[in-house]
Structure formats: structure tokens, C-alpha cells
Design an enzyme around this catalytic site. Structure first.
Site, mmCIF file in Angstrom:
data_model
loop_
_atom_site.group_PDB
_atom_site.id
_atom_site.type_symbol
_atom_site.label_atom_id
_atom_site.label_comp_id
_atom_site.label_asym_id
_atom_site.label_seq_id
_atom_site.Cartn_x
_atom_site.Cartn_y
_atom_site.Cartn_z
ATOM 1 N N PHE A 121 0.853 -1.192 0.000
ATOM 2 C CA PHE A 121 0.000 0.000 0.000
ATOM 3 C C PHE A 121 0.886 1.239 0.000
ATOM 4 O O PHE A 121 2.074 1.156 0.370
ATOM 5 C CB PHE A 121 -0.889 -0.006 1.254
ATOM 6 C CG PHE A 121 -2.365 0.028 0.960
ATOM 7 C CD1 PHE A 121 -2.959 -0.967 0.194
ATOM 8 C CD2 PHE A 121 -3.177 1.042 1.462
ATOM 9 C CE1 PHE A 121 -4.328 -0.948 -0.061
ATOM 10 C CE2 PHE A 121 -4.549 1.066 1.209
ATOM 11 C CZ PHE A 121 -5.125 0.078 0.457
ATOM 12 N N HIS A 236 -8.757 11.405 -0.919
ATOM 13 C CA HIS A 236 -8.282 10.133 -1.467
ATOM 14 C C HIS A 236 -8.126 10.325 -2.971
ATOM 15 O O HIS A 236 -9.012 10.860 -3.624
ATOM 16 C CB HIS A 236 -9.294 9.028 -1.151
ATOM 17 C CG HIS A 236 -8.777 7.642 -1.374
ATOM 18 N ND1 HIS A 236 -8.504 7.148 -2.633
ATOM 19 C CD2 HIS A 236 -8.484 6.656 -0.505
ATOM 20 C CE1 HIS A 236 -8.062 5.899 -2.508
ATOM 21 N NE2 HIS A 236 -8.040 5.578 -1.231
ATOM 22 N N LEU A 250 -15.601 5.487 -3.341
ATOM 23 C CA LEU A 250 -14.197 5.087 -3.237
ATOM 24 C C LEU A 250 -13.791 3.983 -4.217
ATOM 25 O O LEU A 250 -14.501 3.019 -4.423
ATOM 26 C CB LEU A 250 -13.909 4.612 -1.818
ATOM 27 C CG LEU A 250 -12.425 4.353 -1.509
ATOM 28 C CD1 LEU A 250 -11.642 5.650 -1.547
ATOM 29 C CD2 LEU A 250 -12.269 3.693 -0.152
ATOM 30 N N GLU A 253 -7.410 1.818 -2.706
ATOM 31 C CA GLU A 253 -5.983 1.943 -2.992
ATOM 32 C C GLU A 253 -5.383 0.576 -3.328
ATOM 33 O O GLU A 253 -4.316 0.473 -3.930
ATOM 34 C CB GLU A 253 -5.275 2.551 -1.768
ATOM 35 C CG GLU A 253 -3.825 2.908 -2.008
ATOM 36 C CD GLU A 253 -3.250 3.760 -0.864
ATOM 37 O OE1 GLU A 253 -3.999 4.549 -0.276
ATOM 38 O OE2 GLU A 253 -2.052 3.627 -0.582
ATOM 39 N N HIS A 349 -12.089 11.992 1.943
ATOM 40 C CA HIS A 349 -12.103 10.628 2.456
ATOM 41 C C HIS A 349 -11.965 10.559 3.980
ATOM 42 O O HIS A 349 -12.532 9.677 4.616
ATOM 43 C CB HIS A 349 -10.941 9.862 1.799
ATOM 44 C CG HIS A 349 -10.907 8.405 2.109
ATOM 45 N ND1 HIS A 349 -11.984 7.583 1.856
ATOM 46 C CD2 HIS A 349 -9.934 7.609 2.626
ATOM 47 C CE1 HIS A 349 -11.667 6.340 2.211
ATOM 48 N NE2 HIS A 349 -10.442 6.332 2.701
#
Lengths: 573, 245
Positions: A121, A236, A250, A253, A349
């Protein structure tokens, strides 16, 4: 005054997402009588929407990982504005909290040798995110929810808290109403844990659910607690941009974590220009600014975003690792992500800022008032790393529940008083929109607020805009002081929105004043007129507090970390 | 298409409530929940609707659209017939509170009665992906209760006293099949949860927005467990005594 219900608990937890549930479980395990209040049905809190994973240095996949690296990544991601003690506790305790979740029934994706699988990530040096496909939050909330209902906690669903009560300096209870019946309820409690999440609904484009109206931030502010770092709102980088109705939803990620590539309209892999080393896995503040800039400079996708492509990984892989993204795009946008790229752009976000708390036990500056999770500030500094939120909820949810239970124990018998006049005042305030013969439509006021926040307090900020935005907020506040609604008190969303608007206006003002105050760019706060980070500003957290009816802004030195921890950062250089 | 006509149930009792018609401007990609939000903001601010995420992840916005149980956040307007109004009703299997909001608290009360996850105290927590794939399927459940809403036993026969319904069947299945769980819920399943009531019409599977194979992967294996435990030996004794094969 009409009749109202009263419930008595040692500890009242407001909010039933990851932090609230974990706090309630802990307080109950430590012998406190616990009430858990939530605005929605149990299990629907925003945690349910978390996708990519929970960060914990288990070192199952990358054996080099450890708490020191996790701590360092978190601090660097937060541009060193984090409360170092919180970041340290978080990095050290997150692995235990994840394992505990497994012992409570959670089923994470597995490594080949049967342990918890971890994925890459942004901003994390190693593969660190424990996950369940792209629905990690659902797994987490369901596990906590099912643990919670067997822990002797009283759950009060669909109940909104609008006021905290104090006896002198100490917290003594809370006032609220049942969303279903519209009737009032008073909670007598020795300690209150705020776990109300974030503020996304003050922005027009957001990944957040309707509940995210900053209630806890506002309740704490009104009760006299300090808020810190409120200028740091995380945009985000990847929200959906098309069609209009889904704008802001969303896109995890994990798409980039699993190998997704960002391109602009000219087909350029533009992250090469913004962060050539980390590329798509740079921190969220950097990627959000990059996409925003590409669009602004005319290299955006047809609907004003960037292209995010994962199709090269093949349909089987995508459907296994990113199933909800596959369905989300197919069903809502007619895009098959196994064959074509997604269009994505920044979406509000998360807020790094929140109630200033004691890192050890989540205590705010008001005796008896605790906070954990997104509503608390300090842990993430100027920018949060993906995956650090879910671990934050567990680590500090547990500590706040523990802290509140201990505090309640010290108080002993509950002789704390709630002033009857305070109750009457809270009730009158809540019913005011029914009394007004004329006034503004709360839905329209909300839309105006969202547009104002989006226009003036977004990814990039500039002094003139911030000042203009603050003036607009003043106007909205005046309009919102006289709202008109229709219908009865029975499940009336228009009326519910009036209460939520009050919280939203408080947090909007806090964001605005903090953003104007910080004259530098750092993490998620980007000032066009002060494009560089200023080491002097890096020594301070912005603070918001209440003085009479006025919201004050100032600053407070960032707590200094011990020398042995400082070394972790010099070693990198 | 520039405008959508919706007929939305309004009222606090099913007998006295009625459909109210609204005209809503159409926006590309619009879902039914978007239209309901437009109605709240522009016509009737007190229209009661439950929702949270608007991204098909929380399971709050369940309703019956043109007679079909759906998540309104996932129901595209352009997937519905254009030449007739879109009719939106509350879920029928649960008591009405107001407009599209029903009282789903029974689901929570029943769930609380299920004996919770009880792991082996000495386990090493090693689990293999192939052993948990099916459980992860069950754990995709977002608790929208659409399956409960279409289950004949609950919806038409009102037997919430006798049968826990598909949602809670897969909850039990998930616990029973968990590699580290050591509790035996077979008797609970037969007596209290009433697994025998399910007559495998698979209506629940059809409406599941998460595509969980509720009946095939969850309820049928549970039924088999109960049969293995309680009925096979009986048949065996019966066969012995009667001498029949």
C-alpha cells in the site's frame, strides 16, 4: 417538558464503527456497564466501507518488517506532525489487535503456509496490509459486532446524540433522540467515549456515508475540548468520477497496491513526474495532487479524472482480489475493469484532525470525555497512510475503552448531576425547526455548504479563497439558524438533517480557520500561496477551542520524540 | 429520457398508506436512491428512507422496486421499464415504521441467540485459503435482509417464531464450518433456528446482492448435518425393527 427515557451506564460510547465497538468491548471486559449508541443500525457504520486492509507489521510476507519501520513510515507519511507516542503505540500494538480479531472469528486472506496474507500500500515500506479481498472493513465490523453483542453491552440503535452534559468540569451524560420515534432520551454516564468518525459530508465530493457529519468533533468542541490539525483533510486520490450519481465513491488503494497504473489522457504514466521512486504507491496527498494537477492542466480523462488501469493483471486475478471494485464499476458505471481502465479523481475521504487526546488512554482535555478513531487527532499528523485507519480504530478504541472504564471506576458512585434546565434547553433547540413559520430548507443549506467547502477548502487552498470561503460559511450559518421542516417527529430525515447541520457547520468553521491559519504546505494541506513546507510551522499543531461563542485558533508545540526514536529517522538519511 | 416518474409508498400503516407520485429530472447513471434523495430535497423532506453508503456495501437501503426486492443504491433507473412509473415499496416481511423504513430489529434479536464463535483454545491459527473460501463467501453478507424479506416462511407465513431465515442460516453455516470453531450447533439449528422449515425454493439466493449461494452452499449442507445426526439413526432403527430395506 415532555417525558423522556433515561438510561444509566458507567461508560457511554457514541458511535458503533470499529473504534466504538472496540472501546465498548474493552470497557465491558474491564467491568464497566456500557451503553453503545449509533445513528444507524448496528454494523452499518462507515467502517463497513473500508476496503484495502489493516496495517500491522506482522511480517508474514516480508520478514524484514517490524514496528520500527511501521512507526517510521507513519511519521514520514504524516510529515512528522503526528503525535509520536500515538504513532509508536499504534505500530507496536497493531499486530496484536489483528491477531485478536482473528481469534474473534475474522477470516483474512491467507498466505500459502496458512497465515494472514499482507499486501502493498502507499507509503508502507513493506507488504503490510492484512485484508479480505477488497472488503476488509466489512470483515472487521462484523467480527466486532458479533463479539460485542455477546459482551453484555446495551446497544441503542438509530439514536442521535446532540448534547453532552457536564457537572462542573466533569462529563455527566448526554442528550439525544430516537430517529424512529423522534422522542428524547437522556444517558447518565460517568465517562463518554466519542467514536463518531469523520466529517466527509461537509464536502460535495466524498467517499463518506451520510453519518459522517462531524458530530463527535462538534460535541467535544462544545463541551470545551481542544481540536487539533483540523486543516488536514485527506482527499483520497481515487474516487469514481462518472456517472454523476456515483461521483466520489471510493476506488480502493488496493487497485494500485495490486499493480494498477495511473495514466493521463495522453497515455503518460504521470506519477513519474511527481514521485518517480514510489510512483502509484506514493502517499495519498501526493497522488491526489498529481491527479488534480493533470486534470487542471488539460490532461484529464473525458469526465475530469485520470485513468487507472488494472486490466493487465487478468480477469481471474481481479475478480479474486478486487471483487467489489469489479462489480461496482460494472453495475454503476458500465465499465468492465478486467478489460478497460477506470476513471478516477480525488474524493474527500478522511480527516486527520480531531479531538486532542492523551495517547495512553484517549482522554480529551475534558475530564470524563474520551475519543478514539477518526474523531481523535494526532495519530496521523498531516497525512494518513492507507491501512493505518483500521488499525488505529482497534488500537485506540481499546485504549479509550480501557481509559474510560478506569476513569469510571475512580469516580465510584455516580453522584454526577445533569441539570434539568440543560435538558430542557437541548430539547427546545432540537424542536426549533418545527416551530419556525418560515425558514430555509435544510437540504438546500447542506448543498450550499458542500459546494462552499468543495470550492474553497479542497485539494489546493489560497488565502483569498479561504477568506471568501469563511465569509460564505458565516452567511450559511445565519441561514441555518432558521430552518423550516415539514412532517412529524416520526422518522423524519429533514429534521435529522437539521441536527447534523449544526455539527457540520462547527467542523466546517474549524477546517476553514485552521486552513487559513497554517501558512505553509504540508501533507494534505496544500497552499498555492505557500507552496513549500516551512520547518518553523512543522514544530506546531494547529489548535481549535471555544471561548464563549467564539471559535479560537492557535498553535501548540508538537510533542518532541525521545532521542532513541529520532535515530530511526537519521538512519534513513 | 429527461424525467423519471416514481410512485413511492408514503404512510405509517400498510392499510392507510398510499403511493405518491413524483417527477424527478433524470441524470445519466442515476439509481433509485438518487431519485429518492431528490424527492427529499425538493418535495417531501420527511420521506423516510434508510441508507448509509450509497455504494452497495452497507445493505441499508433495501426496498421493493417494481415488486422486486432490491438495494435502491444499486438499482439503475435505466435498467427499469421506461414507459411506466417506478413503484417503490417498503420490505413486506417486516413491520412498517414509516414510508420505506421497516422495523428489522427481529433480525438482530434472533442473531444474538446464535451461540457465538468458540475457538479451540490451543489452536495455532494456521488456516488455508481453500478451507476458508466458502466461509468468506458467507461473510460477504452485508445484512440487507432482502433474503429474509423474500423467504416464504417469514414473508407469507410469518413464522419468525420458528425459523431464523436465510441470513441467519448462513451465519450459522459460517460458524459451523469455521476450521477453528469447536461448538456443535446442530441441535440449536434443528430446534431453535428451525432449519427444517426451509423448503429450498432458492428465492433468497436470487435476491442476494452479494451473489452468495445461500441455499446450495449454506442451507443444504446445514440440513444434511441435521439429517445425519437426527434422522439417519432413526431410519436405521426403523429398518432394523421392521425388517424392511
Amino acid at each position: 417538558m415532555e417525558k423522556y427515557e433515561t438510561h444509566v451506564h458507567d461508560v457511554l460510547v457514541i458511535g458503533a464503527g470499529g473504534a466504538g465497538l472496540r472501546a465498548a468491548i474493552e470497557a465491558s471486559a474491564r467491568g464497566a456497564s456500557v451503553g453503545l449508541v449509533c445513528k444507524s443500525l448496528l454494523g452499518k457504520a462507515h467502517t463497513v466501507m473500508a476496503e484495502g486492509g489493516i496495517a500491522a507489521a506482522l511480517a508474514n510476507v516480508d520478514p524484514q518488517d517490524n514496528w520500527k519501520t511501521h512507526f517510521r513510515d507513519t511519521m514520514l507519511g504524516g510529515k512528522m506532525l503526528n503525535n509520536w507516542r500515538m504513532a509508536l503505540i499504534h505500530a507496536q500494538e497493531a499486530p496484536d489487535r489483528v491477531k485478536e480479531l482473528e481469534e474473534w472469528g475474522a477470516l483474512f486472506d491467507r498466505t500459502k503456509d496458512g497465515r494472514i496474507l499482507q499486501r502493498a500500500f502507499g507509503g508502507h515500506s513493506w507488504r503490510r496490509l492484512c485484508h479480505v479481498g477488497d472488503r476488509t472493513g466489512l470483515e472487521m465490523i462484523r467480527t466486532l459486532q458479533e463479539r460485542g453483542i455477546h459482551s453484555g453491552i446495551d446497544v441503542y440503535m438509530e439514536c442521535t446524540i446532540t448534547k453532552l452534559f457536564k457537572d462542573g468540569e466533569r462529563i455527566s451524560g448526554a442528550f439525544g433522540y430516537w430517529r424512529e420515534s423522534g422522542r428524547f432520551v437522556v444517558f447518565k454516564a460517568k465517562a463518554i467515549v466519542l467514536a463518531t468518525g469523520g466529517i466527509g459530508k461537509v464536502y460535495k465530493i466524498t467517499s463518506n456515508s451520510w453519518e459522517y457529519t462531524g458530530d463527535g468533533h462538534a460535541l467535544a468542541y462544545e463541551a470545551g475540548a481542544e481540536l487539533i490539525d483540523m486543516e488536514f483533510v485527506q482527499f483520497h486520490p481515487t474516487g469514481m468520477v462518472w456517472p454523476p450519481g456515483v461521483r466520489g465513491i471510493l476506488v480502493t488503494e488496493a487497485v494500485r497496491g495490486e499493480g494498477g497504473i495511473l495514466r493521463n489522457a495522453k497515455g503518460e504514466r504521470f506519477m513519474e513526474r511527481y514521485d518517480p521512486k514510489r510512483m502509484e504507491l506514493s502517499t495519498r496527498d501526493v497522488v491526489a495532487r498529481a491527479i488534480y494537477t493533470e486534470v487542471k492542466e488539460g490532461r484529464g480523462s473525458p469526465h475530469g479524472g485520470a485513468f487507472l488501469d488494472i486490466s493487465h493483471k487478468g480477469a481471474d486475478f481481479i475478480k479474486k482480489k478486487l471483487p467489489s471494485m469489479y462489480h461496482q464499476f460494472l453495475e454503476l458505471a458500465d465499465v468492465d475493469i478486467t478489460k478497460m481502465p477506470m476513471e478516477v479523481g480525488p474524493t474527500t475521504h478522511y480527516i486527520m484532525g480531531g479531538v486532542r487526546v492523551d495517547p495512553e488512554n484517549g482522554a480529551s482535555t475534558v475530564p470524563g470525555l474520551f475519543a478514539a478513531g477518526e474523531v481523535a487527532g494526532g495519530m496521523h499528523g498531516a497525512n494518513r497512510l492507507g491501512g493505518n485507519s483500521l488499525s488505529d480504530l482497534l488500537v485506540f478504541g481499546r485504549r479509550a475503552g480501557w481509559g474510560a472504564a478506569e476513569y469510571a471506576k475512580e469516580i465510584g458512585d455516580n453522584t454526577l448531576k445533569i441539570n434539568e434546565e440543560d435538558i430542557e434547553k437541548a430539547a427546545r433547540e432540537l424542536l426549533q425547526p418545527f416551530e419556525n413559520a418560515d425558514g430555509a430548507n435544510p437540504y438546500i443549506v447542506h448543498q450550499t455548504l458542500q459546494e462552499t467547502m468543495q470550492d474553497y477548502f479542497g485539494v489546493f487552498r489560497v488565502e483569498d479563497g479561504l477568506k471568501k470561503g469563511l465569509e460564505e460559511l458565516e452567511k450559511i450559518k445565519r441561514t441555518a439558524s432558521r430552518l423550516k421542516i415539514e412532517g412529524s417527529r416520526l422518522f423524519n430525515p429533514g429534521w435529522h438533517l437539521c441536527a447534523d447541520l449544526k455539527s457540520m457547520l462547527i467542523v466546517s468553521e474549524a477546517i476553514a480557520k485552521s486552513a487559513l491559519f497554517r501558512k505553509e504546505s504540508r501533507g494534505a494541506h496544500s497552499r498555492v500561496d505557500y507552496p513549500e513546507s516551512d520547518p518553523e510551522w512543522g514544530k506546531y499543531n494547529t489548535v481549535i477551542w471555544r471561548e464563549g461563542e467564539e471559535m479560537k485558533v492557535g498553535r501548540r508545540p508538537v510533542p518532541e520524540m525521545p532521542d532513541e526514536l529520532k535515530q530511526l529517522f537519521t538512519e534513513v538519511k | 429520457m429527461s424525467e423519471v416518474v416514481l410512485q413511492v409508498f408514503r404512510g405509517t400503516t400498510r392499510e392507510q398508506g398510499e403511493l405518491k407520485e413524483y417527477r424527478v429530472p433524470y441524470v445519466e447513471g442515476m439509481v433509485v436512491l438518487d431519485a429518492l434523495h431528490y424527492i427529499q430535497a425538493n418535495y417531501d423532506g420527511d420521506l423516510a428512507v434508510r441508507w448509509n453508503c450509497k455504494a452497495a456495501k452497507c445493505g441499508s437501503c433495501s426496498a421493493e422496486v417494481n415488486g422486486k426486492p432490491r438495494l435502491t443504491c444499486k438499482t439503475r433507473i435505466d435498467s427499469l421499464p421506461k414507459d411506466e412509473p417506478i413503484r417503490v415499496y417498503p420490505m413486506r416481511a417486516f413491520p412498517l415504521i414509516k414510508d420505506l423504513v421497516t422495523d428489522v430489529s427481529w433480525n438482530y434479536e434472533a442473531k444474538k441467540r446464535i451461540p457465538p464463535f468458540t475457538p479451540d483454545k490451543n489452536t495455532d491459527w494456521i488456516m488455508f485459503q481453500e478451507d476458508i473460501d466458502r466461509l468468506q463467501e458467507f461473510r460477504k453478507c452485508i445484512e440487507c435482509f432482502l433474503c429474509q424479506n423474500v423467504c416464504h416462511i417469514l414473508r407469507d407465513h410469518g413464522r419468525k417464531d420458528a425459523f431464523f431465515g436465510p441470513r441467519l442460516m448462513i451465519k450459522i453455516a459460517e460458524l459451523e464450518m469455521h476450521p477453528k470453531d469447536i461448538l456443535d450447533r446442530t441441535e440449536f439449528l434443528r430446534k431453535e433456528a428451525g432449519v427444517g422449515f426451509c423448503n429450498i425454493t432458492k428465492c433468497c439466493t436470487e435476491v442476494c446482492p452479494e451473489g452468495i449461494h445461500i441455499t446450495d452452499n449454506g442451507i443444504i449442507p446445514l440440513k444434511e448435518r441435521v439429517v445425519d445426526r437426527y434422522f439417519d439413526p432413526v431410519m436405521w432403527i426403523f429398518r432394523k425393527i421392521s425388517g424392511r430395506k
